[in-house]
Scaffold this active site. Structure first.
Site, PDB file in Angstrom:
ATOM      1  N   LYS A  23       0.522   3.404  -2.776  1.00 48.90           N
ATOM      2  CA  LYS A  23      -0.842   4.753  -2.908  1.00 48.90           C
ATOM      3  C   LYS A  23      -0.481   5.906  -2.607  1.00 48.90           C
ATOM      4  O   LYS A  23      -0.799   6.971  -2.977  1.00 48.90           O
ATOM      5  CB  LYS A  23      -1.559   4.384  -1.771  1.00 48.90           C
ATOM      6  CG  LYS A  23      -2.633   3.105  -1.858  1.00 48.90           C
ATOM      7  CD  LYS A  23      -3.577   2.764  -0.706  1.00 48.90           C
ATOM      8  CE  LYS A  23      -4.438   1.785  -1.196  1.00 48.90           C
ATOM      9  NZ  LYS A  23      -4.072   0.518  -0.619  1.00 48.90           N
ATOM     10  N   SER A  71      -6.536   3.383   3.606  1.00 51.74           N
ATOM     11  CA  SER A  71      -5.590   2.545   2.836  1.00 51.74           C
ATOM     12  C   SER A  71      -6.713   1.899   1.627  1.00 51.74           C
ATOM     13  O   SER A  71      -6.508   0.597   1.382  1.00 51.74           O
ATOM     14  CB  SER A  71      -4.867   1.702   3.520  1.00 51.74           C
ATOM     15  OG  SER A  71      -3.899   1.060   2.754  1.00 51.74           O
ATOM     16  N   LYS A  81       2.300   6.411   5.029  1.00 54.83           N
ATOM     17  CA  LYS A  81       1.727   5.458   4.546  1.00 54.83           C
ATOM     18  C   LYS A  81       2.300   4.061   5.001  1.00 54.83           C
ATOM     19  O   LYS A  81       3.495   4.159   4.831  1.00 54.83           O
ATOM     20  CB  LYS A  81       1.547   5.486   2.865  1.00 54.83           C
ATOM     21  CG  LYS A  81       0.533   4.470   2.432  1.00 54.83           C
ATOM     22  CD  LYS A  81      -1.171   4.936   2.541  1.00 54.83           C
ATOM     23  CE  LYS A  81      -1.974   4.054   2.530  1.00 54.83           C
ATOM     24  NZ  LYS A  81      -1.929   3.112   3.510  1.00 54.83           N
ATOM     25  N   SER A  94       0.871  -1.274  -0.019  1.00 54.02           N
ATOM     26  CA  SER A  94       0.164  -0.120  -0.186  1.00 54.02           C
ATOM     27  C   SER A  94       0.712   1.323  -0.055  1.00 54.02           C
ATOM     28  O   SER A  94       0.284   2.336  -0.310  1.00 54.02           O
ATOM     29  CB  SER A  94      -1.020  -0.052   1.379  1.00 54.02           C
ATOM     30  OG  SER A  94      -2.254  -0.911   0.978  1.00 54.02           O
TER      31      SER A  94
END
Length: 229
Positions: free
Chosen positions: A32, A89, A191, A29
């Site tokens: 992202k 997320s 993140k 993730s």
């Protein structure tokens, strides 16, 4: 204990610590961050706005993994999609935003790679907007530190999304998976990431006394181990 790690001084770009920082990893993730980077660039430099509405496709709705719990055919604002991606997320939100900006997720991934090259991310290749594991989807913790610092530098006003501690959508409230926001003084992003194959990782940054440090780690064996690192 992290298998890959890099610690970078934001202002000087000096690498203060390096452990396998150019080793190819599954970014999960942390991918992202680039999805958001592309969106921020469009918001800042085109007439694409956070008030724009994006239609939720069956593909976005059916996506597994972490979710914002979007419904098929809903018209959702870019603002809500960004919060869904950054705070929750949400894989569904990542696909919805990609399709909204580029028509298909595949075309959006091509755009992500154009930006990656521009930022000097020489050991990175993106195939999707969410970080869902695919064989040729990879990055390095060093490249992710370049991306993280570029996002903070290029979009200071929009960057504040990353310090949101929670977000509710569809009556479902979810906390930010970045627990450092509550535990480390000055932490304001970015993140987390996890897949079974790559382990737990995070791109994290904090500012204290006008000095910002950015850390990207990957390959820890639990979320607690990641937090300790």
């Amino acid at each position: 204990k992290a298998l890959q790690a890099v610690v970078v001084d934001f202002d000087t770009n000096e690498v203060l610590f390096d452990k396998n920082s150019n080793y190819k990893i599954i970014p999960a993730s942390m991918t992202k961050i680039m999805t958001v980077y592309v969106a921020f660039d469009r918001i800042q430099n085109t007439d694409f706005s956070i008030t724009n509405k994006c239609r939720i496709s069956p593909k976005a709705y059916k996506m597994g993994g972490s979710r914002t719990f979007l419904e098929i055919d809903d018209q959702v604002s870019v603002d809500d999609l960004l919060k869904g991606i950054i705070v929750q997320s949400g894989n569904d939100a990542s696909i919805a935003l990609a399709e909204c900006l580029a028509g298909t997720e595949e075309d959006f991934a091509k755009l992500m790679n154009v930006y990656a090259k521009r930022l000097g991310m020489n050991n990175t290749n993106f195939l999707n907007s969410s970080g869902w594991p695919e064989d040729d989807h990879y990055s390095t913790v060093y490249d992710l530190s370049l991306l993280s610092n570029s996002l903070i530098r290029d979009f200071p006003n929009l960057y504040t999304y990353f310090s949101m501690k929670e977000f509710s959508y569809n009556d479902i409230n979810q906390p930010n998976r970045n627990k450092l926001l509550k535990q480390v003084e000055g932490a304001d992003g970015l993140k987390t990431g996890f897949t079974k194959k790559s382990g737990w990782g995070i791109a994290a940054t904090a500012e204290r006394n006008k000095r910002r440090i950015t850390v990207v780690i990957n390959g820890t064996n639990s979320s607690r181990s990641r937090l300790n690192e």
